[in-house]
Design a protein around this motif. Structure first.
Motif, PDB file in Angstrom:
ATOM      1  N   ILE A 106       0.836  -1.202   0.000  1.00  0.00           N
ATOM      2  CA  ILE A 106       0.000   0.000   0.000  1.00  0.00           C
ATOM      3  C   ILE A 106       0.872   1.253   0.000  1.00  0.00           C
ATOM      4  O   ILE A 106       0.555   2.249  -0.633  1.00  0.00           O
ATOM      5  CB  ILE A 106      -0.975  -0.026   1.193  1.00  0.00           C
ATOM      6  N   THR A 107       1.985   1.192   0.711  1.00  0.00           N
ATOM      7  CA  THR A 107       2.853   2.380   0.784  1.00  0.00           C
ATOM      8  C   THR A 107       4.198   2.081   0.122  1.00  0.00           C
ATOM      9  O   THR A 107       4.578   0.920  -0.051  1.00  0.00           O
ATOM     10  CB  THR A 107       3.118   2.757   2.264  1.00  0.00           C
ATOM     11  N   LEU A 133       5.609  15.541   2.507  1.00  0.00           N
ATOM     12  CA  LEU A 133       4.211  15.828   2.160  1.00  0.00           C
ATOM     13  C   LEU A 133       3.504  16.842   3.066  1.00  0.00           C
ATOM     14  O   LEU A 133       2.718  17.654   2.583  1.00  0.00           O
ATOM     15  CB  LEU A 133       3.393  14.531   2.143  1.00  0.00           C
ATOM     16  N   VAL A 134       3.762  16.775   4.371  1.00  0.00           N
ATOM     17  CA  VAL A 134       2.975  17.611   5.286  1.00  0.00           C
ATOM     18  C   VAL A 134       3.076  19.114   4.955  1.00  0.00           C
ATOM     19  O   VAL A 134       2.044  19.790   4.837  1.00  0.00           O
ATOM     20  CB  VAL A 134       3.330  17.316   6.762  1.00  0.00           C
ATOM     21  N   VAL A 338      -0.518  10.372   3.713  1.00  0.00           N
ATOM     22  CA  VAL A 338       0.140  10.508   5.030  1.00  0.00           C
ATOM     23  C   VAL A 338      -0.551   9.600   6.042  1.00  0.00           C
ATOM     24  O   VAL A 338       0.106   8.944   6.856  1.00  0.00           O
ATOM     25  CB  VAL A 338       0.141  11.988   5.498  1.00  0.00           C
ATOM     26  N   SER A 339      -1.874   9.530   5.956  1.00  0.00           N
ATOM     27  CA  SER A 339      -2.609   8.639   6.856  1.00  0.00           C
ATOM     28  C   SER A 339      -2.183   7.180   6.636  1.00  0.00           C
ATOM     29  O   SER A 339      -1.982   6.430   7.591  1.00  0.00           O
ATOM     30  CB  SER A 339      -4.115   8.804   6.605  1.00  0.00           C
ATOM     31  N   SER A 340      -2.021   6.790   5.363  1.00  0.00           N
ATOM     32  CA  SER A 340      -1.614   5.402   5.074  1.00  0.00           C
ATOM     33  C   SER A 340      -0.199   5.129   5.580  1.00  0.00           C
ATOM     34  O   SER A 340       0.096   4.039   6.061  1.00  0.00           O
ATOM     35  CB  SER A 340      -1.724   5.114   3.572  1.00  0.00           C
ATOM     36  N   VAL A 368      -6.972  10.630   9.261  1.00  0.00           N
ATOM     37  CA  VAL A 368      -7.252  11.729   8.329  1.00  0.00           C
ATOM     38  C   VAL A 368      -7.805  12.931   9.101  1.00  0.00           C
ATOM     39  O   VAL A 368      -7.387  14.071   8.895  1.00  0.00           O
ATOM     40  CB  VAL A 368      -8.242  11.286   7.218  1.00  0.00           C
ATOM     41  N   ILE A 369      -8.733  12.646  10.024  1.00  0.00           N
ATOM     42  CA  ILE A 369      -9.323  13.735  10.821  1.00  0.00           C
ATOM     43  C   ILE A 369      -8.237  14.422  11.663  1.00  0.00           C
ATOM     44  O   ILE A 369      -8.155  15.648  11.720  1.00  0.00           O
ATOM     45  CB  ILE A 369     -10.422  13.181  11.781  1.00  0.00           C
TER      46      ILE A 369
END
Lengths: 477, 93
Positions: A106-107, A133-134, A338-340, A368-369
């Motif tokens: 997945i990543t 990414l952030v 980023v969540s993954s 995500v939240i």
């Protein structure tokens, strides 16, 4: 006008929230479905989501302004990264698709951990992914806030726009994950393409036609049409680092995992070639022709808004909406990636009990939240904007370092973990040292290219040495 | 190392893969040479239009031509073969 801008944004938000619900209905309760839409993307979906995610506000506000202010010579770097990255989808992305579909990666880190059989390299790649990414997400959110505040004469404040954008993105990504992102990317991509083509039309009309306009531009600023060999390092740096970023930025890398069949993967490259060529031609036309008839513009990012405000004022709401949508289409994918990375590369390996698919998806959703909350708070801090914007431009350079460990699974069986880690650390140290002005690179080159080359040399050297010492130890034993 | 079984088995496709790689490398090399000022640094013009304008549109259209060519001789036949075989032999190390 302001009422129209607000009404357009509200209508758009309602539409994408509806799409979030629709995506939620068709989604499965698995982590692969949430992060990668179960790897079932058709060629059209894959082409559109890759294009809409890759092209952020920079492509239609920044790049025409780049041609306008710095000239054709500087624009080569932009053209370079707009186009050439697509071929990397074939030479590198194809291999990533092949292997990920069979091993359920997945990543990016999962592929590398599997190849090197080493967990620390996964943590390192995860950290690079997050750090690259952030800040990138943050500048998109800040851009949305500023554009909406400016277009509505502060009726919608910066804070309100940032909170709304964050809340809406969190809502539909929470509901539908990658499926929601793909559905919304169709709208965001269409808006983007429409505005770029309309802007090119305005530039042709306002300049008196393609040839006349070009001649006027050359007469106005002949210096902008000559190659500047003394400062070519900058466009070359932009070109190369963004070409690699097209594939190596984690949210783009993940897109290579999503094609349903080989035909879908190959066909998506073909479709994208046409889309990016249209964008490349249109942005050159906008920037170059504007040189001849737009004068006294200090902030080149305002070129396209100026064209709309002067020649097509009734369409300004469309431009504001597109800026909003272009920012969202990049932000949502980056948030999910980023969540993954947190879920799969940091939390999962540290857990003693296995994370089942349902819990994995749930964790991804709540992350995500949390991420949106953190990004929104950061975007609201005035002091965070300056340094983070500077950092964001370095994010892509940092992501290019992921090529070092990737050489192993792609091309070189002799690659070793120590080689990959020392190569990445060397490249990172070089970029950091350059950032702190410890040395200068001639011809206005940035640090990503030399950092990558140096990292690759260290990677090769250390891997060979480690391989030799292993052989020696085996022979002695 | 990730192996693409289709390209390993089909010599014609492997040859086309190399062709596309060479053309792409040539494309990048010419573009970089242009960017360092080998072409277009003197402000040359053809029919009143700067050489750099011809170059920039030339690069865009030659990219598109290369993409169409690559799709025809490589991407499409590779994908058809891959899906037909439902290849599941790719392996990592």
């Amino acid at each position: 006008m302001i009422t129209a801008v607000i009404a357009t944004i509200v209508a758009y938000i309602l539409l994408i929230v509806y799409l979030g619900f629709r995506a939620n209905k068709s989604s499965l309760d698995t982590v692969t479905d949430y992060f990668l839409a179960s790897r079932t993307l058709s060629s059209k979906h894959l082409a559109v989501t890759t294009f809409a995610t890759w092209f952020s506000t920079f492509a239609f506000l920044g790049s025409p302004g780049f041609y306008y202010s710095k000239g054709v010579a500087w624009g080569f770097g932009v053209i370079f990264f707009t186009l050439a990255g697509l071929f990397l989808l074939w030479f590198i992305g194809r291999k990533l698709w092949l292997i990920s579909s069979q091993n359920n990666y997945i990543t990016p880190a999962e592929l590398l951990v599997d190849f090197y059989k080493n967990k620390p390299i996964g943590y390192m790649v995860a950290i690079i992914s997050i750090v690259s990414l952030v800040p990138y997400v943050l500048i998109q959110v800040i851009a949305i806030g500023k554009v909406v505040e400016g277009a509505t004469n502060s009726i919608i404040s910066y804070e309100m726009a940032v909170i709304t954008a964050g809340a809406v993105a969190a809502f539909y990504v929470f509901l539908g994950g990658m499926r929601a992102i793909i559905l919304t990317d169709w709208i965001q991509g269409a808006l983007f393409l429409a505005v770029v083509i309309i802007s090119a039309g305005i530039a042709i009309y306002a300049s008196g036609g393609l040839i006349t306009g070009l001649q006027n531009s050359v007469a106005a600023r002949p210096d902008l049409f000559v190659m500047d060999s003394q400062n070519m390092g900058f466009p070359i740096t932009i070109g190369f680092s963004w070409i690699l970023g097209f594939l190596l930025l984690p949210h783009m890398w993940q897109r290579t995992y999503m094609a349903k069949t080989a035909k879908d993967f190959a066909q998506s490259i073909y479709y994208q070639a046409f889309i990016v060529s249209i964008i490349a031609v249109a942005t050159v036309i906008i920037g170059v022709l504007s040189i001849g008839f737009v004068t006294g513009l200090e902030d080149s990012d305002k070129l396209v808004p100026t064209l709309f405000a002067t020649y097509l004022p009734w369409a300004v709401p469309l431009l504001v909406l597109t800026t909003f949508a272009a920012g969202m289409s990049t932000t949502d994918s980056q948030l999910l990636t980023v969540s993954s990375v947190f879920t799969r590369d940091i939390i999962r390996p540290a857990m003693t009990n296995k994370l089942n698919p349902h819990k994995g998806k749930l964790l991804g959703r709540y992350l995500v939240i949390v991420l949106v909350a953190v990004i929104t708070v950061l975007a609201l801090l005035p002091e965070s904007q300056g340094p983070i914007i500077m950092l964001a431009s370095k994010g892509v350079g940092l992501a290019t370092l992921l090529l070092i460990p990737l050489i192993g699974p792609l091309y070189w069986d002799k690659a070793t973990t120590s080689g990959a880690i020392s190569g990445m650390l060397t490249g990172f140290s070089f970029q950091l040292a350059h950032e702190f002005n410890l040395f200068e690179i001639p011809y206005n080159f940035g640090s990503p290219i030399p950092a990558l080359l140096l990292g690759l040399v260290v990677f090769y050297g250390v891997s060979m040495l480690a391989g030799s010492s292993k052989k020696l130890a085996t022979a002695v034993n | 190392m990730i192996k693409d079984q289709i390209l390993s088995q089909d010599k014609e496709l492997a040859c086309n893969n190399k062709k596309v790689a060479y053309y792409f490398a040539l494309y990048v090399a010419v573009m970089v040479l242009t960017m360092v000022g080998v072409l277009g640094a003197e402000g040359q013009e053809i029919a009143g239009i700067p050489l750099t304008i011809y170059l920039i549109f030339g690069f865009i259209f030659s990219f598109l031509a290369l993409a169409v060519y690559a799709h025809k001789i490589l991407f499409k036949p590779w994908a058809e073969k891959f899906d037909a075989q439902d290849n599941s032999n790719s392996s990592i190390r």
